[in-house]
Design a protein around this motif. Structure first.
Motif, PDB file in Angstrom:
ATOM      1  N   GLY A 126     -19.265  22.948  29.062  1.00 57.86           N
ATOM      2  CA  GLY A 126     -18.160  23.873  28.880  1.00 57.86           C
ATOM      3  C   GLY A 126     -18.071  24.870  30.020  1.00 57.86           C
ATOM      4  O   GLY A 126     -18.960  24.978  30.853  1.00 57.86           O
ATOM      5  N   GLY A 127     -16.965  25.607  30.043  1.00 59.60           N
ATOM      6  CA  GLY A 127     -16.783  26.617  31.075  1.00 59.60           C
ATOM      7  C   GLY A 127     -15.380  27.155  31.083  1.00 59.60           C
ATOM      8  O   GLY A 127     -14.595  26.900  30.158  1.00 59.60           O
ATOM      9  N   LEU A 128     -15.080  27.903  32.128  1.00 62.34           N
ATOM     10  CA  LEU A 128     -13.758  28.493  32.303  1.00 62.34           C
ATOM     11  C   LEU A 128     -12.984  27.667  33.323  1.00 62.34           C
ATOM     12  O   LEU A 128     -13.485  27.379  34.419  1.00 62.34           O
ATOM     13  CB  LEU A 128     -13.910  29.937  32.786  1.00 62.34           C
ATOM     14  CG  LEU A 128     -12.622  30.680  33.182  1.00 62.34           C
ATOM     15  CD1 LEU A 128     -11.706  30.831  31.974  1.00 62.34           C
ATOM     16  CD2 LEU A 128     -12.960  32.031  33.792  1.00 62.34           C
ATOM     17  N   VAL A 129     -11.774  27.288  32.952  1.00 60.15           N
ATOM     18  CA  VAL A 129     -10.948  26.472  33.844  1.00 60.15           C
ATOM     19  C   VAL A 129      -9.504  26.927  33.716  1.00 60.15           C
ATOM     20  O   VAL A 129      -9.089  27.427  32.662  1.00 60.15           O
ATOM     21  CB  VAL A 129     -11.100  24.974  33.489  1.00 60.15           C
ATOM     22  CG1 VAL A 129     -10.586  24.676  32.091  1.00 60.15           C
ATOM     23  CG2 VAL A 129     -10.434  24.088  34.521  1.00 60.15           C
ATOM     24  N   GLN A 130      -8.750  26.760  34.788  1.00 60.42           N
ATOM     25  CA  GLN A 130      -7.339  27.117  34.740  1.00 60.42           C
ATOM     26  C   GLN A 130      -6.527  26.039  34.038  1.00 60.42           C
ATOM     27  O   GLN A 130      -6.925  24.865  33.992  1.00 60.42           O
ATOM     28  CB  GLN A 130      -6.804  27.327  36.155  1.00 60.42           C
ATOM     29  CG  GLN A 130      -7.320  28.585  36.822  1.00 60.42           C
ATOM     30  CD  GLN A 130      -6.612  28.862  38.144  1.00 60.42           C
ATOM     31  OE1 GLN A 130      -6.136  27.940  38.801  1.00 60.42           O
ATOM     32  NE2 GLN A 130      -6.574  30.116  38.545  1.00 60.42           N
ATOM     33  N   SER A 131      -5.404  26.435  33.526  1.00 56.28           N
ATOM     34  CA  SER A 131      -4.496  25.494  32.888  1.00 56.28           C
ATOM     35  C   SER A 131      -4.171  24.364  33.863  1.00 56.28           C
ATOM     36  O   SER A 131      -3.895  24.610  35.037  1.00 56.28           O
ATOM     37  CB  SER A 131      -3.214  26.225  32.467  1.00 56.28           C
ATOM     38  OG  SER A 131      -2.332  25.354  31.835  1.00 56.28           O
ATOM     39  N   GLY A 132      -4.216  23.134  33.364  1.00 61.88           N
ATOM     40  CA  GLY A 132      -3.994  21.966  34.201  1.00 61.88           C
ATOM     41  C   GLY A 132      -5.261  21.384  34.797  1.00 61.88           C
ATOM     42  O   GLY A 132      -5.236  20.288  35.364  1.00 61.88           O
ATOM     43  N   GLY A 133      -6.361  22.085  34.642  1.00 60.53           N
ATOM     44  CA  GLY A 133      -7.626  21.638  35.190  1.00 60.53           C
ATOM     45  C   GLY A 133      -8.350  20.652  34.294  1.00 60.53           C
ATOM     46  O   GLY A 133      -7.822  20.228  33.251  1.00 60.53           O
ATOM     47  N   SER A 134      -9.558  20.300  34.708  1.00 62.55           N
ATOM     48  CA  SER A 134     -10.354  19.308  33.995  1.00 62.55           C
ATOM     49  C   SER A 134     -11.775  19.800  33.758  1.00 62.55           C
ATOM     50  O   SER A 134     -12.296  20.612  34.520  1.00 62.55           O
ATOM     51  CB  SER A 134     -10.425  18.003  34.799  1.00 62.55           C
ATOM     52  OG  SER A 134      -9.159  17.419  34.965  1.00 62.55           O
ATOM     53  N   LEU A 135     -12.361  19.287  32.692  1.00 57.99           N
ATOM     54  CA  LEU A 135     -13.772  19.507  32.395  1.00 57.99           C
ATOM     55  C   LEU A 135     -14.311  18.235  31.769  1.00 57.99           C
ATOM     56  O   LEU A 135     -13.573  17.490  31.118  1.00 57.99           O
ATOM     57  CB  LEU A 135     -13.985  20.655  31.415  1.00 57.99           C
ATOM     58  CG  LEU A 135     -13.949  22.090  31.930  1.00 57.99           C
ATOM     59  CD1 LEU A 135     -14.054  23.067  30.760  1.00 57.99           C
ATOM     60  CD2 LEU A 135     -15.051  22.343  32.941  1.00 57.99           C
ATOM     61  N   ARG A 136     -15.603  18.015  31.931  1.00 61.34           N
ATOM     62  CA  ARG A 136     -16.258  16.893  31.277  1.00 61.34           C
ATOM     63  C   ARG A 136     -17.403  17.420  30.437  1.00 61.34           C
ATOM     64  O   ARG A 136     -18.356  17.995  30.984  1.00 61.34           O
ATOM     65  CB  ARG A 136     -16.791  15.898  32.297  1.00 61.34           C
ATOM     66  CG  ARG A 136     -17.335  14.614  31.666  1.00 61.34           C
ATOM     67  CD  ARG A 136     -18.121  13.821  32.678  1.00 61.34           C
ATOM     68  NE  ARG A 136     -18.368  12.453  32.240  1.00 61.34           N
ATOM     69  CZ  ARG A 136     -19.418  11.732  32.631  1.00 61.34           C
ATOM     70  NH1 ARG A 136     -20.300  12.253  33.462  1.00 61.34           N
ATOM     71  NH2 ARG A 136     -19.574  10.494  32.203  1.00 61.34           N
TER      72      ARG A 136
END
Length: 123
Positions: free
Chosen positions: A8-18
């Motif tokens: 988990g983490g902080l990401v901007q809208s439109g971004g990705s996380l795994r």
């Protein structure tokens, strides 16, 4: 089986996380796996699930086409690739396991839970 979620983490809208969920303690391939999420002030909701061998998957409608669940039984791990993230995806994400071939959407059907990993999507 013990489960440990991460990624988990902080990401901007439109971004990705795994997100990853590592399992230990029992034969991982015995378990169907699910991902759930809980936003502040809301009930825990189903996100995705995958069958024991990975042949079947289920997704909550709002994440279809954006999230992909997968597993690697050799590594005792399940993953949630999250693309095109939206602020409404912000939540604590949990992985869960059940020792059955089916992949239900209700949280009560899963017996084993990891701790949550926080995903925050900024607008």
């Amino acid at each position: 089986v013990q489960l440990q979620a991460s990624g988990g983490g902080l990401v901007q809208s439109g971004g990705s996380l795994r997100l990853s969920c590592a399992a230990s303690g029992r034969t991982f391939s015995w378990y169907s796996m699910g991902w759930f999420r809980q936003a502040t002030g809301k009930v825990r909701e189903f996100v995705a699930a995958i069958s024991r061998a990975g042949a079947s998957t289920e997704y909550e409608d709002s994440v279809k086409g954006r999230f992909t669940i997968s597993r690697d039984n050799a590594k005792n791990a399940v993953y949630l690739q999250m693309d095109s993230l939206k602020p409404e995806d912000t939540a604590l994400y949990y992985c869960a396991a059940r020792s059955d071939a089916t992949i239900p959407r209700r949280a009560s059907a899963y017996s084993y839970w990891g701790q949550g990993t926080l995903v925050t999507v900024s607008s």
